[in-house]
Each structure stands twice: as C-alpha cells, then as structure tokens.
Scaffold this motif. Sequence first.
Motif, PDB file in Angstrom:
ATOM      1  N   LEU A  69     -27.712 -28.779  46.498  1.00 27.09           N
ATOM      2  CA  LEU A  69     -26.563 -28.904  45.599  1.00 27.09           C
ATOM      3  C   LEU A  69     -26.432 -30.342  45.114  1.00 27.09           C
ATOM      4  O   LEU A  69     -26.289 -30.600  43.915  1.00 27.09           O
ATOM      5  N   LEU A  89     -26.927 -32.183  41.286  1.00 26.41           N
ATOM      6  CA  LEU A  89     -25.901 -33.002  40.646  1.00 26.41           C
ATOM      7  C   LEU A  89     -26.331 -34.464  40.517  1.00 26.41           C
ATOM      8  O   LEU A  89     -25.539 -35.306  40.111  1.00 26.41           O
ATOM      9  N   VAL A  96     -21.122 -30.727  34.115  1.00 23.90           N
ATOM     10  CA  VAL A  96     -20.188 -30.040  35.015  1.00 23.90           C
ATOM     11  C   VAL A  96     -18.756 -30.358  34.633  1.00 23.90           C
ATOM     12  O   VAL A  96     -17.901 -29.461  34.585  1.00 23.90           O
ATOM     13  N   ILE A 117     -25.625 -23.701  39.841  1.00 17.56           N
ATOM     14  CA  ILE A 117     -24.359 -24.342  39.496  1.00 17.56           C
ATOM     15  C   ILE A 117     -23.796 -23.801  38.188  1.00 17.56           C
ATOM     16  O   ILE A 117     -22.594 -23.681  38.030  1.00 17.56           O
ATOM     17  N   LEU A 162     -19.589 -22.600  34.603  1.00 17.01           N
ATOM     18  CA  LEU A 162     -19.805 -22.887  36.030  1.00 17.01           C
ATOM     19  C   LEU A 162     -19.812 -21.580  36.810  1.00 17.01           C
ATOM     20  O   LEU A 162     -19.037 -20.667  36.511  1.00 17.01           O
ATOM     21  N   ASP A 180     -19.130 -21.564  40.062  1.00 19.82           N
ATOM     22  CA  ASP A 180     -18.143 -21.717  41.128  1.00 19.82           C
ATOM     23  C   ASP A 180     -17.250 -22.919  40.818  1.00 19.82           C
ATOM     24  O   ASP A 180     -17.747 -24.044  40.730  1.00 19.82           O
ATOM     25  N   VAL A 196     -17.454 -26.460  42.659  1.00 23.99           N
ATOM     26  CA  VAL A 196     -18.376 -27.540  42.296  1.00 23.99           C
ATOM     27  C   VAL A 196     -17.624 -28.589  41.492  1.00 23.99           C
ATOM     28  O   VAL A 196     -17.800 -29.787  41.681  1.00 23.99           O
ATOM     29  N   SER A 197     -16.757 -28.131  40.606  1.00 21.29           N
ATOM     30  CA  SER A 197     -15.922 -29.044  39.824  1.00 21.29           C
ATOM     31  C   SER A 197     -15.029 -29.864  40.751  1.00 21.29           C
ATOM     32  O   SER A 197     -14.882 -31.077  40.570  1.00 21.29           O
TER      33      SER A 197
END
Length: 119
Positions: free
Chosen positions: A28, A32, A41, A77, A91, A93, A96-97
């Motif tokens: 993950l 990013l 994102v 993501i 997105l 999920d 993640v934000s």
Amino acid sequence: MMGVQGPVDAPRKEEMPTSGEWETVGGLFRSLGSPIRVGIVVLLTERDHSVNELVDALAVSQPLVSQHLRVLRSGGIVIGERRGREMIYSLTDPEVSDLVKRAARHRGVGSDASSRARS
C-alpha cells in the motif's frame, strides 16, 4: 512479585501481524510512494475523475497520469469504470484518503497546518 510489565500488558503472539500482512501494508505504501499518486488520491477524495480531469488538475501529461493510475489500480487503491469514451476513476476505499490526510497532518501539511501558522 511481578515486574513492571505484567502479563496483561504483554502483546500476545496471535495479535502480531504475519509477514504476509506486513507485505500487504508495505505494498500500500509503495503504491502511494509518488507525489503524483498522492495527488491523484487527494483529487479522488473529492469526487470521481476522468483521466483528462486528472491531467488538467495535476498539470502533467496524460501518459504520466495513466502510468500512475496503473500503479494505483494494481495496488487496489483505485478502480476505473468506462463511461462512454472516458475512463472514470474512483477510490476503492475511503480509508486510503484518511491515511493520506493523516500523513499530511503528521508532516504539518494541509489546512490544519496553515491555520496553525497564521495563529
């Protein structure tokens, strides 16, 4: 007589993540690991965007945005949905934000940091 750390305070072995779980978390963060991907994102936090909208908002080339979207898709993501001739990204999920926002706050970036600087 018990020491400073009693048995209640000691972490239980079954609660510790496995190496596979750590690998997932690492994946993950690798996904990013670019300012452009973080920017994507952040933009997708506000609403779904087409590739062209992301290109305009980030002021980078379409091939570069597509390359970064590919990394985010492979990391699970973002997801793309074809609408007519356009791909619209969102997105997968919202957490993640939240992770990105927390990282920004941790580094003193964002609206909270700027309002503290003005005080």
